[in-house]
Design a protein around this motif. Structure first.
Motif, PDB file in Angstrom:
ATOM      1  N   THR A  87       0.798  -1.213   0.000  1.00  6.29           N
ATOM      2  CA  THR A  87       0.000   0.000   0.000  1.00  6.29           C
ATOM      3  C   THR A  87       0.836   1.272   0.000  1.00  6.29           C
ATOM      4  OG1 THR A  87      -0.107  -0.047   2.418  1.00  6.29           O
ATOM      5  CG2 THR A  87      -1.896  -1.120   1.222  1.00  6.29           C
ATOM      6  N   ARG A  88       2.148   1.175   0.231  1.00  7.36           N
ATOM      7  CA  ARG A  88       2.919   2.391   0.451  1.00  7.36           C
ATOM      8  C   ARG A  88       4.054   2.616  -0.541  1.00  7.36           C
ATOM      9  NH1 ARG A  88       3.550   1.899   7.053  1.00  7.36           N
ATOM     10  NH2 ARG A  88       1.361   1.586   7.491  1.00  7.36           N
ATOM     11  N   THR A  89       4.301   1.691  -1.400  1.00  7.70           N
ATOM     12  CA  THR A  89       5.477   1.833  -2.263  1.00  7.70           C
ATOM     13  C   THR A  89       5.076   2.196  -3.681  1.00  7.70           C
ATOM     14  OG1 THR A  89       6.595   0.156  -0.942  1.00  7.70           O
ATOM     15  CG2 THR A  89       7.588   0.734  -3.051  1.00  7.70           C
ATOM     16  N   PRO A  90       5.300   3.450  -4.080  1.00  7.66           N
ATOM     17  CA  PRO A  90       5.012   3.831  -5.463  1.00  7.66           C
ATOM     18  C   PRO A  90       6.210   3.564  -6.368  1.00  7.66           C
ATOM     19  CG  PRO A  90       5.565   5.780  -4.181  1.00  7.66           C
ATOM     20  CD  PRO A  90       5.669   4.600  -3.245  1.00  7.66           C
ATOM     21  N   MET A  91       5.957   3.103  -7.583  1.00  6.96           N
ATOM     22  CA  MET A  91       7.011   2.884  -8.578  1.00  6.96           C
ATOM     23  C   MET A  91       6.893   3.981  -9.642  1.00  6.96           C
ATOM     24  SD  MET A  91       8.725   0.069  -7.736  1.00  6.96           S
ATOM     25  CE  MET A  91       8.654   0.690  -6.062  1.00  6.96           C
ATOM     26  N   ARG A  92       7.260   5.193  -9.251  1.00  7.55           N
ATOM     27  CA  ARG A  92       7.037   6.332 -10.147  1.00  7.55           C
ATOM     28  C   ARG A  92       8.044   6.372 -11.295  1.00  7.55           C
ATOM     29  NH1 ARG A  92       6.604   8.778  -4.973  1.00  7.55           N
ATOM     30  NH2 ARG A  92       4.451   9.276  -4.424  1.00  7.55           N
ATOM     31  N   ASP A  93       9.241   5.837 -11.068  1.00  6.64           N
ATOM     32  CA  ASP A  93      10.266   5.933 -12.097  1.00  6.64           C
ATOM     33  C   ASP A  93      11.278   4.802 -11.903  1.00  6.64           C
ATOM     34  OD1 ASP A  93      11.865   6.747  -9.932  1.00  6.64           O
ATOM     35  OD2 ASP A  93      11.520   8.863 -10.356  1.00  6.64           O
ATOM     36  N   TRP A  94      12.270   4.782 -12.766  1.00  5.30           N
ATOM     37  CA  TRP A  94      13.287   3.736 -12.746  1.00  5.30           C
ATOM     38  C   TRP A  94      14.056   3.731 -11.428  1.00  5.30           C
ATOM     39  CZ3 TRP A  94      14.491  -0.648 -14.506  1.00  5.30           C
ATOM     40  CH2 TRP A  94      15.814  -1.116 -14.544  1.00  5.30           C
ATOM     41  N   ASP A  95      14.376   4.907 -10.901  1.00  3.12           N
ATOM     42  CA  ASP A  95      15.115   4.985  -9.638  1.00  3.12           C
ATOM     43  C   ASP A  95      14.316   4.360  -8.500  1.00  3.12           C
ATOM     44  OD1 ASP A  95      17.274   6.209 -10.794  1.00  3.12           O
ATOM     45  OD2 ASP A  95      16.619   8.246 -10.321  1.00  3.12           O
ATOM     46  N   ALA A  96      12.994   4.537  -8.527  1.00  6.13           N
ATOM     47  CA  ALA A  96      12.145   3.965  -7.483  1.00  6.13           C
ATOM     48  C   ALA A  96      12.176   2.436  -7.534  1.00  6.13           C
ATOM     49  CB  ALA A  96      10.717   4.470  -7.613  1.00  6.13           C
ATOM     50  N   VAL A  97      12.197   1.882  -8.741  1.00  6.44           N
ATOM     51  CA  VAL A  97      12.272   0.428  -8.893  1.00  6.44           C
ATOM     52  C   VAL A  97      13.579  -0.089  -8.295  1.00  6.44           C
ATOM     53  CG1 VAL A  97      12.411  -1.477 -10.543  1.00  6.44           C
ATOM     54  CG2 VAL A  97      10.794   0.386 -10.933  1.00  6.44           C
ATOM     55  N   LEU A  98      14.696   0.556  -8.639  1.00  7.73           N
ATOM     56  CA  LEU A  98      15.998   0.117  -8.132  1.00  7.73           C
ATOM     57  C   LEU A  98      16.098   0.284  -6.621  1.00  7.73           C
ATOM     58  CD1 LEU A  98      18.445   1.477 -10.857  1.00  7.73           C
ATOM     59  CD2 LEU A  98      17.553  -0.840 -10.580  1.00  7.73           C
ATOM     60  N   ALA A  99      15.550   1.385  -6.095  1.00  4.84           N
ATOM     61  CA  ALA A  99      15.580   1.600  -4.649  1.00  4.84           C
ATOM     62  C   ALA A  99      14.774   0.520  -3.929  1.00  4.84           C
ATOM     63  CB  ALA A  99      15.026   2.982  -4.314  1.00  4.84           C
ATOM     64  N   TYR A 100      13.638   0.164  -4.493  1.00  7.42           N
ATOM     65  CA  TYR A 100      12.825  -0.892  -3.901  1.00  7.42           C
ATOM     66  C   TYR A 100      13.600  -2.215  -3.902  1.00  7.42           C
ATOM     67  CZ  TYR A 100       9.114  -4.264  -3.117  1.00  7.42           C
ATOM     68  OH  TYR A 100       8.357  -5.300  -2.613  1.00  7.42           O
ATOM     69  N   CYS A 101      14.203  -2.530  -5.014  1.00 11.31           N
ATOM     70  CA  CYS A 101      14.956  -3.789  -5.116  1.00 11.31           C
ATOM     71  C   CYS A 101      16.112  -3.830  -4.126  1.00 11.31           C
ATOM     72  CB  CYS A 101      15.479  -3.970  -6.536  1.00 11.31           C
ATOM     73  SG  CYS A 101      14.181  -4.250  -7.762  1.00 11.31           S
ATOM     74  N   ASP A 102      16.810  -2.704  -3.961  1.00  9.62           N
ATOM     75  CA  ASP A 102      17.953  -2.654  -3.046  1.00  9.62           C
ATOM     76  C   ASP A 102      17.531  -2.901  -1.600  1.00  9.62           C
ATOM     77  OD1 ASP A 102      19.780  -2.195  -5.040  1.00  9.62           O
ATOM     78  OD2 ASP A 102      19.837  -0.026  -4.768  1.00  9.62           O
ATOM     79  N   THR A 103      16.350  -2.399  -1.221  1.00 10.93           N
ATOM     80  CA  THR A 103      15.931  -2.510   0.174  1.00 10.93           C
ATOM     81  C   THR A 103      15.117  -3.773   0.446  1.00 10.93           C
ATOM     82  OG1 THR A 103      13.975  -1.140  -0.306  1.00 10.93           O
ATOM     83  CG2 THR A 103      15.932  -0.021   0.544  1.00 10.93           C
TER      84      THR A 103
END
Length: 215
Positions: A87-103
């Motif tokens: 419910t809280r993680t937006p994938m607005r751009d490529w950086d957001a995808v990579l940040a999600y994957c890293d964490t």
């Protein structure tokens, strides 16, 4: 106390009164104030009491039912403190995808295929590992599973992620995933579903099929 909670919130209660109300669930026909005060004195604070183990609570004289009730606030607090990707993680751009994957995917096992299912505003509905072991791992069945799962979740987009065992990614793995995701992308058009990308990851290194113009 019930009226005070309804009019002024739980913050209007003293610590022993909070325990008193919780104990009433487990001991409905008894004055729980003396027990609440005794428990606070024994454990030293509200936080220590609510985080005590069931065994410790039973040693303090509580029944299993009362101990279970006092364990609920801590369990709820633990759940609320965790990041909730659904419910809280937006994938607005490529950086957001990579940040999600890293964490979130730092400890995902090598070789695993995952799919991020997204809603119409690019928030994650589900992050799921795909079981590729069934029926010999036939790509057609993996493709079918991912598409059906997207329909079940009412997803409008997805991102594929492969956790690779080495870097650069094995050529056979890139080729196999490219064929799989291209097939999914082809059929997804009829389901109003978009395959946004498929990413190969290993310890901060990445390769995108979209940026490679293979998707």
């Amino acid at each position: 106390m019930r009226a005070r909670v309804l009019t002024s919130g739980a913050a209007s209660l003293a610590d022993y009164e909070i325990i008193e109300m919780l104990l009433f669930v487990g001991v409905p026909r008894r004055d729980t104030k003396p027990l609440a005060k005794a428990l606070l004195n024994r454990f030293g604070s509200l936080g220590a009491l609510l985080s005590a183990t069931p065994d410790c609570l039973r040693e303090a004289g509580l029944s299993g039912r009362s101990a279970a009730v006092l364990g609920l606030p801590g369990a709820v607090a633990d759940c609320l403190s965790r990041p909730d990707p659904l419910t809280r993680t937006p994938m607005r751009d490529w950086d957001a995808v990579l940040a999600y994957c890293d964490t979130q995917l730092a400890d995902a096992p090598a070789g695993q295929l995952r799919v991020l299912f997204l809603d119409s505003i690019n928030h994650i509905i589900a992050d799921e590992a795909v079981d590729e072991s069934g029926e010999g791992g036939a790509p057609e069945l993996t493709q079918r599973h991912i598409l059906l799962r997207a329909l079940d979740l009412h997803a409008t987009a997805l991102v594929g992620i492969r956790i690779v065992p080495s870097w650069p990614p094995p050529v056979a793995m890139i080729e196999g995933d490219a064929v799989l995701m291209q097939a999914i992308s082809y059929h997804a058009q009829n389901l109003s579903l978009t395959v946004q990308d498929h990413v190969f990851l290993r310890r901060g290194q990445w390769l995108s099929l979209r940026q490679q113009r293979r998707l």
